[in-house]
Scaffold this motif. Structure first.
Motif, PDB file in Angstrom:
ATOM      1  N   ALA A  24      -2.353 -34.742  -9.936  1.00 19.72           N
ATOM      2  CA  ALA A  24      -2.869 -33.403 -10.217  1.00 19.72           C
ATOM      3  C   ALA A  24      -2.212 -32.814 -11.463  1.00 19.72           C
ATOM      4  CB  ALA A  24      -2.650 -32.489  -9.018  1.00 19.72           C
ATOM      5  N   ARG A  25      -0.919 -33.021 -11.606  1.00 24.68           N
ATOM      6  CA  ARG A  25      -0.228 -32.526 -12.810  1.00 24.68           C
ATOM      7  C   ARG A  25      -0.727 -33.232 -14.063  1.00 24.68           C
ATOM      8  NH1 ARG A  25       5.708 -32.292 -10.062  1.00 24.68           N
ATOM      9  NH2 ARG A  25       5.453 -30.232  -9.123  1.00 24.68           N
ATOM     10  N   LYS A  26      -0.964 -34.538 -13.947  1.00 25.08           N
ATOM     11  CA  LYS A  26      -1.481 -35.291 -15.086  1.00 25.08           C
ATOM     12  C   LYS A  26      -2.856 -34.759 -15.495  1.00 25.08           C
ATOM     13  CE  LYS A  26      -1.011 -39.772 -14.879  1.00 25.08           C
ATOM     14  NZ  LYS A  26      -1.229 -41.202 -14.567  1.00 25.08           N
ATOM     15  N   LEU A  27      -3.701 -34.468 -14.501  1.00 22.39           N
ATOM     16  CA  LEU A  27      -5.027 -33.926 -14.794  1.00 22.39           C
ATOM     17  C   LEU A  27      -4.942 -32.529 -15.409  1.00 22.39           C
ATOM     18  CD1 LEU A  27      -7.126 -35.046 -11.684  1.00 22.39           C
ATOM     19  CD2 LEU A  27      -7.123 -36.032 -13.968  1.00 22.39           C
ATOM     20  N   ALA A  28      -3.984 -31.732 -14.950  1.00 23.03           N
ATOM     21  CA  ALA A  28      -3.818 -30.391 -15.517  1.00 23.03           C
ATOM     22  C   ALA A  28      -3.387 -30.467 -16.980  1.00 23.03           C
ATOM     23  CB  ALA A  28      -2.805 -29.603 -14.702  1.00 23.03           C
ATOM     24  N   ARG A  29      -2.421 -31.341 -17.292  1.00 21.57           N
ATOM     25  CA  ARG A  29      -1.997 -31.513 -18.688  1.00 21.57           C
ATOM     26  C   ARG A  29      -3.139 -32.036 -19.550  1.00 21.57           C
ATOM     27  NH1 ARG A  29       2.578 -33.801 -16.197  1.00 21.57           N
ATOM     28  NH2 ARG A  29       1.810 -35.881 -16.722  1.00 21.57           N
ATOM     29  N   GLY A  31      -6.285 -31.562 -18.968  1.00 20.87           N
ATOM     30  CA  GLY A  31      -7.236 -30.463 -19.119  1.00 20.87           C
ATOM     31  C   GLY A  31      -6.828 -29.508 -20.229  1.00 20.87           C
ATOM     32  N   GLN A  32      -5.532 -29.205 -20.334  1.00 19.34           N
ATOM     33  CA  GLN A  32      -5.046 -28.357 -21.421  1.00 19.34           C
ATOM     34  C   GLN A  32      -5.259 -29.031 -22.765  1.00 19.34           C
ATOM     35  OE1 GLN A  32      -0.986 -27.709 -20.339  1.00 19.34           O
ATOM     36  NE2 GLN A  32      -1.470 -26.053 -18.895  1.00 19.34           N
ATOM     37  N   HIS A  35      -8.985 -28.931 -23.619  1.00 14.41           N
ATOM     38  CA  HIS A  35      -9.417 -27.580 -23.987  1.00 14.41           C
ATOM     39  C   HIS A  35      -9.040 -27.257 -25.442  1.00 14.41           C
ATOM     40  CE1 HIS A  35     -10.738 -23.509 -23.154  1.00 14.41           C
ATOM     41  NE2 HIS A  35      -9.643 -23.073 -23.742  1.00 14.41           N
ATOM     42  N   LYS A  47     -15.204 -29.681 -17.702  1.00 12.84           N
ATOM     43  CA  LYS A  47     -14.142 -29.744 -16.691  1.00 12.84           C
ATOM     44  C   LYS A  47     -13.781 -31.208 -16.454  1.00 12.84           C
ATOM     45  CE  LYS A  47     -15.869 -25.727 -14.278  1.00 12.84           C
ATOM     46  NZ  LYS A  47     -16.654 -25.264 -13.163  1.00 12.84           N
TER      47      LYS A  47
END
Length: 148
Positions: A24-29, A31-32, A35, A47
């Protein structure tokens, strides 16, 4: 003889939770990063769904945005290889329109209607039945008729 390795349910859950949180953290980074590197209107319409088997799966809410993203995908793969430690080989794009969500909001539930003609038939049937429980149930049902 080989020794059997025993694991408790708690240790299995802890391992799975650590892996899920890391993913989840890897996906959040990611995603940033995405973006920041996508052009202005496209970055708000895209997304990240998942990263699996070195394939980045992205979603847009329109086929038009999906097409624009497909044109940018090879360049994004190259940029990801240069700027991140992730080894992404391919980007897969899915189009998931928002019309499904909107249509659910606009639908209103309608109460079932019972006409006065149907109510009269139910009352007549209840009068002709000798069973008091069934007769009472039909009369209560007839009482719910829509009065004009």
């Amino acid at each position: 003889m080989r020794k059997k390795q025993t694991c408790t349910a708690v240790s299995l859950l802890e391992t799975y939770a650590r892996q899920s949180i890391s993913h989840a953290r890897k996906l959040a980074r990611l995603g940033q990063w995405l973006h920041q590197h996508l052009p202005e209107p496209l970055n708000t319409q895209t997304k990240i769904l998942n990263l699996r088997n070195q394939i980045l799966i992205l979603s847009t809410n329109s086929p038009v945005w999906a097409t624009r993203l497909r044109y940018l995908a090879p360049e994004l793969v190259n940029q990801l290889a240069q700027e991140t430690s992730l080894n992404i080989l391919k980007i897969q794009i899915k189009s998931r329109p928002d019309y499904v969500k909107k249509s659910k909001k606009t639908l209103k539930k309608q109460k079932p209607a019972l006409s006065s003609t149907s109510a009269n038939i139910l009352n007549q049937t209840a009068a002709d039945i000798n069973h008091p429980g069934l007769s009472g149930a039909l009369q209560r049902l007839a009482a719910h008729a829509n009065k004009p």
